[in-house]
Design an enzyme around this catalytic site. Sequence first.
Site, PDB file in Angstrom:
ATOM      1  CD  GLU A  91      78.162   9.544  31.964  1.00 28.27           C
ATOM      2  OE1 GLU A  91      78.802  10.354  31.481  1.00 28.27           O
ATOM      3  OE2 GLU A  91      78.102   8.816  30.963  1.00 28.27           O
ATOM      4  CB  CYS A 104      69.944   4.344  31.458  1.00 29.24           C
ATOM      5  SG  CYS A 104      71.714   3.459  31.865  1.00 29.24           S
ATOM      6  CB  CYS A 111      83.430   1.087  37.959  1.00 26.83           C
ATOM      7  SG  CYS A 111      82.795  -0.811  37.297  1.00 26.83           S
ATOM      8  CB  CYS A 115      84.633  -4.184  31.981  1.00 22.92           C
ATOM      9  SG  CYS A 115      83.772  -4.927  33.325  1.00 22.92           S
ATOM     10  CB  CYS A 118      83.215  -0.123  30.031  1.00 23.08           C
ATOM     11  SG  CYS A 118      81.960   0.954  31.422  1.00 23.08           S
ATOM     12  N   GLY A 158      79.350   1.676  37.227  1.00 29.94           N
ATOM     13  CA  GLY A 158      79.652   1.405  38.469  1.00 29.94           C
ATOM     14  C   GLY A 158      79.218   0.340  38.333  1.00 29.94           C
ATOM     15  CD  GLU A 159      78.212  -5.592  39.601  1.00 29.00           C
ATOM     16  OE1 GLU A 159      78.319  -5.141  37.938  1.00 29.00           O
ATOM     17  OE2 GLU A 159      77.848  -6.066  39.965  1.00 29.00           O
ATOM     18  CB  SER A 190      73.005  -4.044  33.781  1.00 25.58           C
ATOM     19  OG  SER A 190      73.858  -4.576  33.417  1.00 25.58           O
ATOM     20  CB  SER A 213      77.289  -7.760  31.681  1.00 29.04           C
ATOM     21  OG  SER A 213      76.804  -6.428  32.015  1.00 29.04           O
ATOM     22  CG  LEU A 214      78.200 -14.217  28.352  1.00 26.87           C
ATOM     23  CD1 LEU A 214      78.522 -15.382  30.218  1.00 26.87           C
ATOM     24  CD2 LEU A 214      76.514 -15.147  28.654  1.00 26.87           C
ATOM     25  CG  ASN A 289      78.797   3.526  22.039  1.00 26.08           C
ATOM     26  OD1 ASN A 289      80.073   4.101  21.496  1.00 26.08           O
ATOM     27  ND2 ASN A 289      77.960   4.483  22.339  1.00 26.08           N
ATOM     28  CB  CYS A 332      79.168   2.618  30.071  1.00 26.48           C
ATOM     29  SG  CYS A 332      78.135   2.139  30.682  1.00 26.48           S
TER      30      CYS A 332
HETATM   31  N1  SAH Z   1      78.571  -2.990  35.843  1.00 26.83           N
HETATM   32  C1  SAH Z   1      77.287  -2.943  35.520  1.00 26.83           C
HETATM   33  C2  SAH Z   1      76.322  -2.445  34.944  1.00 26.83           C
HETATM   34  C3  SAH Z   1      77.231  -0.893  34.062  1.00 26.83           C
HETATM   35  S1  SAH Z   1      77.798  -1.063  32.345  1.00 26.83           S
HETATM   36  C4  SAH Z   1      77.638  -4.401  34.293  1.00 26.83           C
HETATM   37  O1  SAH Z   1      78.420  -4.729  33.848  1.00 26.83           O
HETATM   38  O2  SAH Z   1      76.618  -5.097  33.335  1.00 26.83           O
HETATM   39  C5  SAH Z   1      76.195  -1.731  31.356  1.00 26.83           C
HETATM   40  C6  SAH Z   1      75.882  -2.219  30.885  1.00 26.83           C
HETATM   41  O3  SAH Z   1      77.418  -1.684  29.113  1.00 26.83           O
HETATM   42  C7  SAH Z   1      77.298  -3.265  30.783  1.00 26.83           C
HETATM   43  O4  SAH Z   1      76.550  -4.870  29.995  1.00 26.83           O
HETATM   44  C8  SAH Z   1      78.733  -3.201  30.315  1.00 26.83           C
HETATM   45  O5  SAH Z   1      79.532  -4.105  30.058  1.00 26.83           O
HETATM   46  C9  SAH Z   1      78.128  -2.459  28.925  1.00 26.83           C
HETATM   47  N2  SAH Z   1      78.803  -1.315  28.280  1.00 26.83           N
HETATM   48  C10 SAH Z   1      79.757  -1.005  28.696  1.00 26.83           C
HETATM   49  N3  SAH Z   1      80.895  -0.103  28.206  1.00 26.83           N
HETATM   50  C11 SAH Z   1      80.541  -0.440  26.615  1.00 26.83           C
HETATM   51  C12 SAH Z   1      80.572  -0.413  25.082  1.00 26.83           C
HETATM   52  N4  SAH Z   1      82.251   0.478  25.110  1.00 26.83           N
HETATM   53  N5  SAH Z   1      79.764  -0.338  24.406  1.00 26.83           N
HETATM   54  C13 SAH Z   1      79.500  -1.679  25.102  1.00 26.83           C
HETATM   55  N6  SAH Z   1      79.025  -2.162  25.564  1.00 26.83           N
HETATM   56  C14 SAH Z   1      79.591  -1.423  26.836  1.00 26.83           C
END
Ligand code: SAH
Length: 345
Positions: A91, A104, A111, A115, A118, A158-159, A190, A213-214, A289, A332
């Site tokens: 997507e 995006c 992935c 996390c 996600c 994906g990362e 990211s 992504s902290l 989200n 995502c």
């Molecule tokens: N793997 C990479 C990029 C993909 S995710 C990363 O971790 O940065 C893009 C961003 O969306 C990241 O900051 C991720 O932590 C965040 N993200 C993923 N799912 C989410 C959700 N349900 N709500 C808010 N942010 C989310």
Amino acid sequence: MQDLKSMTLEELRVVLVSLGEKAFRADQLYQWMHVKLAVSYEEMTNISHTLKDLCNKNFWYCSLSLIRVQESKLDGTRKYLFALRDGNVVESVWMRYQHGNSVCVSSQVGCRMGCRFCASTLDGLERNLTPSEILEQVYAITRHTGERVSNVVVMGTGEPLDNYENLLRFIRLLSDENGLHISQRNITVSTCGLVPEMYRLAEEKLQITLALSLHASNDEKRRSLMPIANRYSIRELMDACENYFCKTGRRITFEYSLVGGVNDTDRDAEELTELAKPLNCHINLIPVNPIKERNYVQSETKRVIAFKNKLERNKINVTIRREMGRDIDGACGQLRRKHISGELA
Ligand code: SAH
């Protein structure tokens, strides 16, 4: 078979010459693929049948098939679902902002980072995307909307740093002056924080923005949200960020998804201030989200604002990310999951 659309112009010239063609044919092919965004050889009117046959025999030509588009009634954001040649789906999202259109893109099918909040990672990693498959998401959307894309963020499924070589090639092709020529300053990658690759990226002489992504300001909380935090500490991440800034001069972005009752207290904001202060950075607050597989909830609006104000009072550069496409499975990996599970009619 070689992947035609993942080759640089230089590589394409060498390969065509080795197959007995003239070097300038490479320039023509490259322009059809990366400027005119041709979906197949059929469109390439100044390319001979002999060369088309040669290409068909020696290369595969990446193109995505559009499965579905969902358009947000709230803000016009569009979510695209594409099929790859092996039947996997990815997507991508198209967003219209005042300063231009943003896409995006996904960098992997699934992935493996795990996390907790996600949806992209729930079924693990299927495979890496090729450079051409990442590029083609931008190309297919450009064709579909008929509008130029000015910003690209690698923030889909994906990362990206887990698919390092292909990511780098994607960035170089996307910003190539002989291709779409999207400025590297308008490309953001990211990462969840793969420290060795962050150091490696700093040496690549790119002008892209790195977003980290902290999501938490101490190791314990970060570990509860992101398994990668068991591998690298926040201290190591901050050092890698500082190094990135020193080597590239590019300000780092921190992404911080606010999860109600988990990482949104005043204490969290204070700890985050301490981390951010010594660095040249920008913080992007994202109300989480919620996905149905987990019971994380958004912070209340007044908490989000209080959190932002606290950072601002400490002179930290901070914005609240405008939520786009909330009504179209914007988070995502949500749309791909629905497709796979057969929830989409
Ligand atoms: N793997 C990479 C990029 C993909 S995710 C990363 O971790 O940065 C893009 C961003 O969306 C990241 O900051 C991720 O932590 C965040 N993200 C993923 N799912 C989410 C959700 N349900 N709500 C808010 N942010 C989310």
